[in-house]
Write a protein that holds these residues in place. Structure first.
Motif, PDB file in Angstrom:
ATOM      1  N   ALA A  95      16.378 -77.711 -52.102  1.00 42.39           N
ATOM      2  CA  ALA A  95      16.634 -76.265 -52.200  1.00 42.39           C
ATOM      3  C   ALA A  95      15.447 -75.610 -52.418  1.00 42.39           C
ATOM      4  O   ALA A  95      14.442 -76.080 -52.968  1.00 42.39           O
ATOM      5  CB  ALA A  95      17.652 -75.873 -53.381  1.00 42.39           C
ATOM      6  N   ASN A 126      27.137 -81.784 -50.279  1.00 40.57           N
ATOM      7  CA  ASN A 126      26.552 -80.884 -50.312  1.00 40.57           C
ATOM      8  C   ASN A 126      27.154 -79.736 -51.129  1.00 40.57           C
ATOM      9  O   ASN A 126      26.440 -78.938 -51.873  1.00 40.57           O
ATOM     10  CB  ASN A 126      26.487 -80.205 -48.971  1.00 40.57           C
ATOM     11  CG  ASN A 126      25.513 -81.151 -47.924  1.00 40.57           C
ATOM     12  OD1 ASN A 126      24.642 -81.444 -48.290  1.00 40.57           O
ATOM     13  ND2 ASN A 126      26.116 -81.038 -46.777  1.00 40.57           N
ATOM     14  N   GLN A 127      28.608 -79.731 -51.293  1.00 41.31           N
ATOM     15  CA  GLN A 127      29.152 -78.663 -52.068  1.00 41.31           C
ATOM     16  C   GLN A 127      28.784 -78.844 -53.558  1.00 41.31           C
ATOM     17  O   GLN A 127      28.694 -77.840 -54.347  1.00 41.31           O
ATOM     18  CB  GLN A 127      30.538 -78.476 -51.874  1.00 41.31           C
ATOM     19  CG  GLN A 127      31.395 -79.786 -51.849  1.00 41.31           C
ATOM     20  CD  GLN A 127      31.470 -80.447 -50.595  1.00 41.31           C
ATOM     21  OE1 GLN A 127      30.926 -80.278 -49.872  1.00 41.31           O
ATOM     22  NE2 GLN A 127      32.777 -81.019 -50.449  1.00 41.31           N
ATOM     23  N   GLU A 139      25.290 -77.669 -54.252  1.00 41.78           N
ATOM     24  CA  GLU A 139      25.590 -76.123 -54.275  1.00 41.78           C
ATOM     25  C   GLU A 139      25.803 -75.772 -55.820  1.00 41.78           C
ATOM     26  O   GLU A 139      25.378 -74.874 -56.561  1.00 41.78           O
ATOM     27  CB  GLU A 139      26.204 -75.605 -53.174  1.00 41.78           C
ATOM     28  CG  GLU A 139      25.614 -75.614 -51.738  1.00 41.78           C
ATOM     29  CD  GLU A 139      26.438 -75.118 -50.851  1.00 41.78           C
ATOM     30  OE1 GLU A 139      27.145 -74.120 -51.070  1.00 41.78           O
ATOM     31  OE2 GLU A 139      26.621 -75.804 -49.787  1.00 41.78           O
ATOM     32  N   ALA A 143      19.736 -73.307 -50.220  1.00 41.56           N
ATOM     33  CA  ALA A 143      20.120 -74.782 -50.461  1.00 41.56           C
ATOM     34  C   ALA A 143      20.208 -75.305 -49.187  1.00 41.56           C
ATOM     35  O   ALA A 143      21.079 -74.911 -48.071  1.00 41.56           O
ATOM     36  CB  ALA A 143      21.287 -74.821 -51.211  1.00 41.56           C
ATOM     37  N   CYS A 166      23.148 -67.722 -54.170  1.00 40.79           N
ATOM     38  CA  CYS A 166      22.710 -69.187 -53.945  1.00 40.79           C
ATOM     39  C   CYS A 166      23.358 -69.024 -52.530  1.00 40.79           C
ATOM     40  O   CYS A 166      24.521 -68.843 -52.302  1.00 40.79           O
ATOM     41  CB  CYS A 166      23.330 -70.306 -54.666  1.00 40.79           C
ATOM     42  SG  CYS A 166      22.887 -71.918 -53.896  1.00 40.79           S
ATOM     43  N   SER A 172      23.573 -71.254 -48.762  1.00 40.08           N
ATOM     44  CA  SER A 172      23.357 -72.711 -48.186  1.00 40.08           C
ATOM     45  C   SER A 172      23.565 -72.677 -46.692  1.00 40.08           C
ATOM     46  O   SER A 172      24.260 -71.611 -46.198  1.00 40.08           O
ATOM     47  CB  SER A 172      24.482 -73.655 -48.852  1.00 40.08           C
ATOM     48  OG  SER A 172      25.761 -73.382 -48.274  1.00 40.08           O
ATOM     49  N   SER A 228      27.094 -72.556 -45.837  1.00 37.29           N
ATOM     50  CA  SER A 228      27.896 -71.369 -45.968  1.00 37.29           C
ATOM     51  C   SER A 228      27.470 -70.480 -44.799  1.00 37.29           C
ATOM     52  O   SER A 228      28.368 -69.391 -44.086  1.00 37.29           O
ATOM     53  CB  SER A 228      27.438 -70.591 -47.316  1.00 37.29           C
ATOM     54  OG  SER A 228      26.219 -70.144 -47.418  1.00 37.29           O
TER      55      SER A 228
END
Length: 509
Positions: free
Chosen positions: A173, A224-225, A228, A250, A282, A284, A287
């Motif tokens: 990140a 990944n989540q 985050e 991220a 944040c 990503s 997202s």
């Protein structure tokens, strides 16, 4: 390398004595100049800095501790030795806070002074080596991330980095820091401390004055989540603990360091979303990939549907998608204003249709226009609209006449007693109903779960205090019933899409 020394002493015979009792050349030092008070020494140091200062405490005009205090404002490297005829705890404690190398009592022991000078020189050498190593690493990372290293250089660089287990990988990140929110005394130290306090294996790398590369080394189960969520938790704790505002981009999981330069380029691209998302967010890769296409074309019917359904999260998420699309498309400011004003007019229609009048939380058309034009950036405009939509949805809850008597009474109770630890279990006992059944009819009539509605009330009250008072945010959190400030940050950000400190930072709102 020979170290340069300044001697500061108001009594000439003591000054000459110090010059004579030390064989300066034998310890690879030279006395560059002397001074007889703190003001004279400060002026000379600013014109020609030295490596080591040996100073008396008691002097006219500016004493030794005052001299060091002034120098420390701009220079953390110089080593300082204090000479004093007073064996007092307060002097020693102040000297310690100013990173003084040694506190030597008079009469001066020549061997003790010599050892203290050598110790200061060794400390300087160690500091310079670390600075050089940090600079070398910084330059190395910069070249590596740009893909500017040759193949052999890249292999050599990667060999210096921690190993990656095949099943784990790295979750990278980029953290951009709002330097205006960084305190002068601590700098970004609170950020680094927060990374150190985590159970997860995390390595922050200082790339630029306001950019950190963060490497989270995951385990076999990390997704990944999950990364985050961890980044978001760290961001909330940094902001709630020190007031430092950040924006996080991220990246997706990578399995090898060789993939990091490409990931870095994508994360750099994500940093542009700070324009619309604002500080305290944040964003990503995943997202952004889920965002609906369509550029800056606003679907007013969809937004109206979400508002009338009292779907605060759905309306807020749609606005975020809209403004992210605006940033990505490079639309000019006139187009941005046009879309914002379409939302305002939609809200005005809803307020007129449902007879929602202006109040402390629901603003008039003129007030909203004024706040939009005064917003400093797209993030500020988006926040104005999100807050107004939230206020309208809360007003729709209040004005709705179709609630059954028990739900209407519960809503009134929540408005008055939101600070208390209310729950469906407590209320079901009060109204002689099954808690599960009460929860079902509450959600059916109100349009959201009980806990979310209570959280929305708390956040609405907190928002008013953030914008209209000078209370500290941790005090506001307690005032509305949150004992954990970090938890308050998370719930507030979920509600409005902006953190409490970020909202307060929009001074023109």
């Amino acid at each position: 390398m020979m170290k340069r020394v300044m001697l500061v002493e108001d009594e000439e015979f003591i000054l000459q004595g110090i010059l004579c009792i030390v064989d300066w050349a034998s310890i690879d030092m030279e006395v560059a100049y002397t001074a007889h008070n703190g003001e004279e020494a400060l002026e000379k140091f600013r014109q020609d800095p030295v490596d080591i200062i040996v100073t008396d405490v008691e002097m006219p005009l500016l004493d030794g501790l005052g001299l060091i205090r002034e120098i420390r404002k701009d220079n953390a490297r110089v080593r300082c030795l204090i000479l004093s005829g007073y064996d007092e705890f307060e002097y020693a404690r102040t000297a310690l806070s100013l990173d003084v190398e040694e506190y030597i009592l008079k009469p001066i022991n020549d061997e003790m002074l010599r050892e203290a000078l050598l110790k200061a020189a060794a400390r300087l050498d160690d500091m310079d080596r670390k600075q050089a190593a940090n600079m070398e690493e910084k330059i190395g990372w910069a070249q590596f991330l740009k893909g500017a290293l040759k193949e052999e250089e890249q292999k050599g660089f990667i060999q210096l980095l921690p190993g990656i287990k095949d099943a784990s990988g790295i979750f990278p990140a980029l953290m951009k820091i709002d330097l205006e929110s960084v305190g002068e005394q601590e700098g970004i130290t609170p950020i680094l401390i927060e990374f150190q306090n985590r159970e997860e294996r995390i390595r922050p790398i200082y790339l630029k004055t306001d950019i950190l590369l963060i490497l989270l080394y995951g385990n076999a189960d990390t997704q990944n989540q999950d990364a985050e969520r961890i980044f978001g938790e760290i961001q909330n704790r940094i902001e709630s603990g020190s007031g430092i505002l950040t924006f996080l981009a991220a990246g997706n999981r990578i399995g090898a360091y060789e993939e990091l330069p490409e990931s870095y380029q994508r994360m750099n691209h994500l940093l542009r979303y700070r324009i619309t998302a604002g500080w305290g967010r944040c964003v990503s890769e995943s997202s952004i990939a889920e965002k609906r296409p369509g550029g800056v074309s606003i679907d007013l019917a969809y937004l109206r549907k979400k508002i009338l359904e009292k779907d605060q999260d759905g309306a807020r998420n749609y606005l975020e998608e809209l403004f992210m699309g605006i940033a990505e498309s490079g639309a000019d400011i006139d187009e941005v204003y046009q879309n914002a004003l379409k939302v305002v007019l939609l809200l005005q229609d809803i307020k007129s249709e449902y007879k929602i009048g202006s109040s402390k939380t629901v603003r008039s058309l003129t007030e909203i226009f004024d706040h939009i034009y005064r917003a400093e950036d797209i993030a500020g405009m988006r926040t104005v609209l999100v807050l107004e939509i939230s206020a309208v949805i809360m007003a729709l809850h209040t004005e709705d006449s179709h609630y059954t008597p028990v739900i209407r009474e519960i809503l009134s109770c929540l408005q008055e007693n939101y600070r208390e630890d209310l729950s469906l279990k407590v209320l079901s006992y009060k109204y002689h109903m099954n808690a599960s059944y009460l929860g079902q009819i509450f959600q059916k009539e109100v349009g959201c779960p009980f806990n979310q509605y209570l959280s929305n009330i708390k956040n609405e009250k907190a928002k008013d205090m953030i914008l209209n008072t000078n209370m500290k945010i941790q005090d506001i959190a307690r005032e509305v019933g949150y004992l954990d400030t970090s938890y308050f940050y998370r719930k507030f950000k979920q509600c409005y899409g902006v953190s409490p400190a970020s909202l307060r930072g929009m001074k023109k709102y």
